[in-house]
Design a protein around this motif. Structure first.
Motif, PDB file in Angstrom:
ATOM      1  N   TYR A  70       0.808  -1.120  -0.060  1.00 28.47           N
ATOM      2  CA  TYR A  70       0.040   0.036  -0.082  1.00 28.47           C
ATOM      3  C   TYR A  70       0.764   1.068  -0.005  1.00 28.47           C
ATOM      4  CZ  TYR A  70      -3.428   3.410   1.454  1.00 28.47           C
ATOM      5  OH  TYR A  70      -4.342   4.391   1.735  1.00 28.47           O
ATOM      6  N   ARG A  71       0.820   2.064  -1.389  1.00 28.96           N
ATOM      7  CA  ARG A  71       1.587   3.210  -1.151  1.00 28.96           C
ATOM      8  C   ARG A  71       0.694   4.566  -1.770  1.00 28.96           C
ATOM      9  NH1 ARG A  71       6.299   0.652  -5.171  1.00 28.96           N
ATOM     10  NH2 ARG A  71       7.059  -0.754  -3.565  1.00 28.96           N
ATOM     11  N   PRO A  72      -0.042   5.183  -0.647  1.00 29.51           N
ATOM     12  CA  PRO A  72      -0.960   6.141  -0.912  1.00 29.51           C
ATOM     13  C   PRO A  72      -0.080   7.475  -1.499  1.00 29.51           C
ATOM     14  CG  PRO A  72      -0.560   5.891   1.251  1.00 29.51           C
ATOM     15  CD  PRO A  72       0.087   4.683   0.760  1.00 29.51           C
ATOM     16  N   VAL A  73       0.883   7.814  -1.197  1.00 30.58           N
ATOM     17  CA  VAL A  73       1.418   8.796  -1.488  1.00 30.58           C
ATOM     18  C   VAL A  73       1.960   8.823  -3.336  1.00 30.58           C
ATOM     19  CG1 VAL A  73       3.582  10.252  -1.534  1.00 30.58           C
ATOM     20  CG2 VAL A  73       2.671   9.296   0.789  1.00 30.58           C
ATOM     21  N   ARG A  74       2.265   7.844  -3.589  1.00 31.09           N
ATOM     22  CA  ARG A  74       2.690   7.411  -5.055  1.00 31.09           C
ATOM     23  C   ARG A  74       1.337   7.685  -5.746  1.00 31.09           C
ATOM     24  NH1 ARG A  74       4.989   1.806  -7.756  1.00 31.09           N
ATOM     25  NH2 ARG A  74       4.850   2.802 -10.008  1.00 31.09           N
ATOM     26  N   ARG A  75       0.049   7.220  -5.403  1.00 35.25           N
ATOM     27  CA  ARG A  75      -0.953   7.513  -6.005  1.00 35.25           C
ATOM     28  C   ARG A  75      -1.500   8.994  -6.161  1.00 35.25           C
ATOM     29  NH1 ARG A  75      -6.069   3.539  -4.539  1.00 35.25           N
ATOM     30  NH2 ARG A  75      -4.314   2.062  -5.137  1.00 35.25           N
ATOM     31  N   VAL A  76      -1.436   9.562  -4.976  1.00 37.62           N
ATOM     32  CA  VAL A  76      -1.640  11.090  -5.110  1.00 37.62           C
ATOM     33  C   VAL A  76      -0.781  11.770  -6.068  1.00 37.62           C
ATOM     34  CG1 VAL A  76      -1.573  13.023  -3.581  1.00 37.62           C
ATOM     35  CG2 VAL A  76      -2.530  10.977  -2.801  1.00 37.62           C
ATOM     36  N   LEU A  77       0.644  11.392  -6.128  1.00 32.62           N
ATOM     37  CA  LEU A  77       1.520  12.182  -6.859  1.00 32.62           C
ATOM     38  C   LEU A  77       1.167  11.722  -8.338  1.00 32.62           C
ATOM     39  CD1 LEU A  77       5.057  11.636  -5.333  1.00 32.62           C
ATOM     40  CD2 LEU A  77       3.764  13.742  -5.340  1.00 32.62           C
ATOM     41  N   LEU A  78       0.613  10.756  -8.836  1.00 28.91           N
ATOM     42  CA  LEU A  78       0.199  10.268 -10.069  1.00 28.91           C
ATOM     43  C   LEU A  78      -1.004  11.079 -10.468  1.00 28.91           C
ATOM     44  CD1 LEU A  78       0.796   8.321 -12.366  1.00 28.91           C
ATOM     45  CD2 LEU A  78      -0.573   6.730 -11.376  1.00 28.91           C
ATOM     46  N   VAL A  79      -1.977  11.179  -9.648  1.00 29.17           N
ATOM     47  CA  VAL A  79      -3.189  11.936  -9.824  1.00 29.17           C
ATOM     48  C   VAL A  79      -2.570  13.461 -10.108  1.00 29.17           C
ATOM     49  CG1 VAL A  79      -5.271  12.889  -8.916  1.00 29.17           C
ATOM     50  CG2 VAL A  79      -4.680  10.432  -8.769  1.00 29.17           C
ATOM     51  N   LEU A  80      -1.820  14.118  -9.189  1.00 28.65           N
ATOM     52  CA  LEU A  80      -1.323  15.253  -9.486  1.00 28.65           C
ATOM     53  C   LEU A  80      -0.797  15.708 -10.780  1.00 28.65           C
ATOM     54  CD1 LEU A  80       0.007  16.331  -5.666  1.00 28.65           C
ATOM     55  CD2 LEU A  80      -2.305  16.803  -6.891  1.00 28.65           C
ATOM     56  N   VAL A  81       0.153  14.565 -11.011  1.00 31.02           N
ATOM     57  CA  VAL A  81       0.971  14.928 -12.328  1.00 31.02           C
ATOM     58  C   VAL A  81      -0.148  14.916 -13.569  1.00 31.02           C
ATOM     59  CG1 VAL A  81       2.413  13.639 -13.916  1.00 31.02           C
ATOM     60  CG2 VAL A  81       3.050  14.073 -11.486  1.00 31.02           C
ATOM     61  N   MET A  82      -1.072  13.980 -13.530  1.00 30.08           N
ATOM     62  CA  MET A  82      -2.053  13.898 -14.664  1.00 30.08           C
ATOM     63  C   MET A  82      -2.835  15.070 -14.692  1.00 30.08           C
ATOM     64  SD  MET A  82      -3.423  10.077 -14.223  1.00 30.08           S
ATOM     65  CE  MET A  82      -4.442  10.374 -15.496  1.00 30.08           C
ATOM     66  N   LEU A  83      -3.175  15.980 -13.365  1.00 28.84           N
ATOM     67  CA  LEU A  83      -4.056  17.118 -13.513  1.00 28.84           C
ATOM     68  C   LEU A  83      -3.138  18.122 -13.876  1.00 28.84           C
ATOM     69  CD1 LEU A  83      -5.789  16.847  -9.978  1.00 28.84           C
ATOM     70  CD2 LEU A  83      -6.656  16.719 -12.362  1.00 28.84           C
ATOM     71  N   LEU A  84      -1.833  18.152 -13.708  1.00 33.51           N
ATOM     72  CA  LEU A  84      -0.985  19.325 -14.210  1.00 33.51           C
ATOM     73  C   LEU A  84      -0.648  19.094 -15.521  1.00 33.51           C
ATOM     74  CD1 LEU A  84       0.918  21.609 -13.478  1.00 33.51           C
ATOM     75  CD2 LEU A  84       2.752  19.866 -13.018  1.00 33.51           C
ATOM     76  N   LEU A  85      -0.742  17.951 -16.188  1.00 33.67           N
ATOM     77  CA  LEU A  85      -0.543  17.758 -17.646  1.00 33.67           C
ATOM     78  C   LEU A  85      -1.713  18.377 -18.468  1.00 33.67           C
ATOM     79  CD1 LEU A  85       1.224  14.345 -17.823  1.00 33.67           C
ATOM     80  CD2 LEU A  85       2.382  16.540 -18.320  1.00 33.67           C
TER      81      LEU A  85
END
Length: 246
Positions: free
Chosen positions: A17-32
């Motif tokens: 379980y890695r919740p930080v990685r998932r959040v970063l992935l979502v943020l990167v997608m939103l940024l893009l």
């Protein structure tokens, strides 16, 4: 080994379980997505501004060209008006000059006729003596079938005495294909009788206005002048029907 029958068994896998990685992935997608949207917006805005500037420049150029063409059209209209006015002035001047020339020619002709007339009165030739029918003019009046007439009866003699006599003035023409002769007293209010009285020393003017009846087409004028006294004379003369314009 005997298999146990029953419901299907699923294999379980343990995932960290890695919740930080998932959040970063979502943020990167939103940024893009944001960058893409911002790039599209600013690119469209820049293109719109560029196209608007080009449209404004083209509009200003067309306005300037329309103003120039309008000014040129006005100048051409003014030139055409000036040329038309000049042509009308020249035409009017030419017409006035032509009328003056015609009037002068008519005046010269009339003066020459007067000179010839008075010369004949004062210095008759050996073959001219006694009663003579002079000039006859028929003039248009502008009214249908109405004309003015001017006749001169004169005496050519070296010793002018008072001459008395009478004149018959007849107009010969056709009506309904038949030859017809009309006396002047039937056509003119200035003449009371078929025999027009003559009494003069040098000349006598007989003039007035006549009206032709409907259907009558004149062809000629026949004149007969007779003097009375110790040496009576009879003079006849015919004139073709010729109308002069006033």
């Amino acid at each position: 080994m005997a298999q146990v029958k029953g419901s299907k068994q699923y294999r379980m896998v343990v995932v960290p379980y890695r919740p930080v990685r998932r959040v970063l992935l979502v943020l990167v997608m939103l940024l893009l997505v944001g960058v893409a949207v911002a790039g599209s917006f600013y690119g469209g805005h820049h293109l719109g501004v560029t196209q608007q500037a080009d449209a404004v420049a083209e509009r200003n150029r067309l306005r300037t060209e329309v103003a120039s063409l309008t000014s040129e059209v006005e100048q051409l209209r003014q030139q055409v008006a000036n040329l038309r006015l000049g042509s009308e002035v020249d035409q009017q001047a030419s017409e006035e000059m032509r009328n003056q020339v015609i009037a002068l020619k008519e005046e010269i002709t009339a003066l020459e006729e007067d000179i010839t007339f008075y010369r004949g009165l004062m210095s008759p030739s050996a073959n001219n003596s006694g009663l003579t029918i002079g000039s006859l003019n028929v003039l248009a009046t502008g009214m249908p079938r109405q004309f003015e007439y001017k006749l001169v009866v004169q005496q050519l003699a070296t010793d002018h005495q008072v001459l008395s006599g009478y004149l018959n003035f007849n107009i010969v023409g056709r009506r309904n294909e038949a030859v017809e002769t009309l006396s002047l007293h039937l056509l003119s209010d200035q003449v009371e009788s078929e025999d027009i009285r003559l009494r003069f020393r040098y000349f006598q003017n007989i003039e007035g206005r006549l009206t032709l009846p409907d259907g009558f087409e004149p062809e000629r004028i026949e004149l007969v002048a007779r003097s009375t006294g110790r040496n009576p004379e009879t003079v006849e003369k015919k004139f073709g029907w010729l109308v002069q314009e006033l």
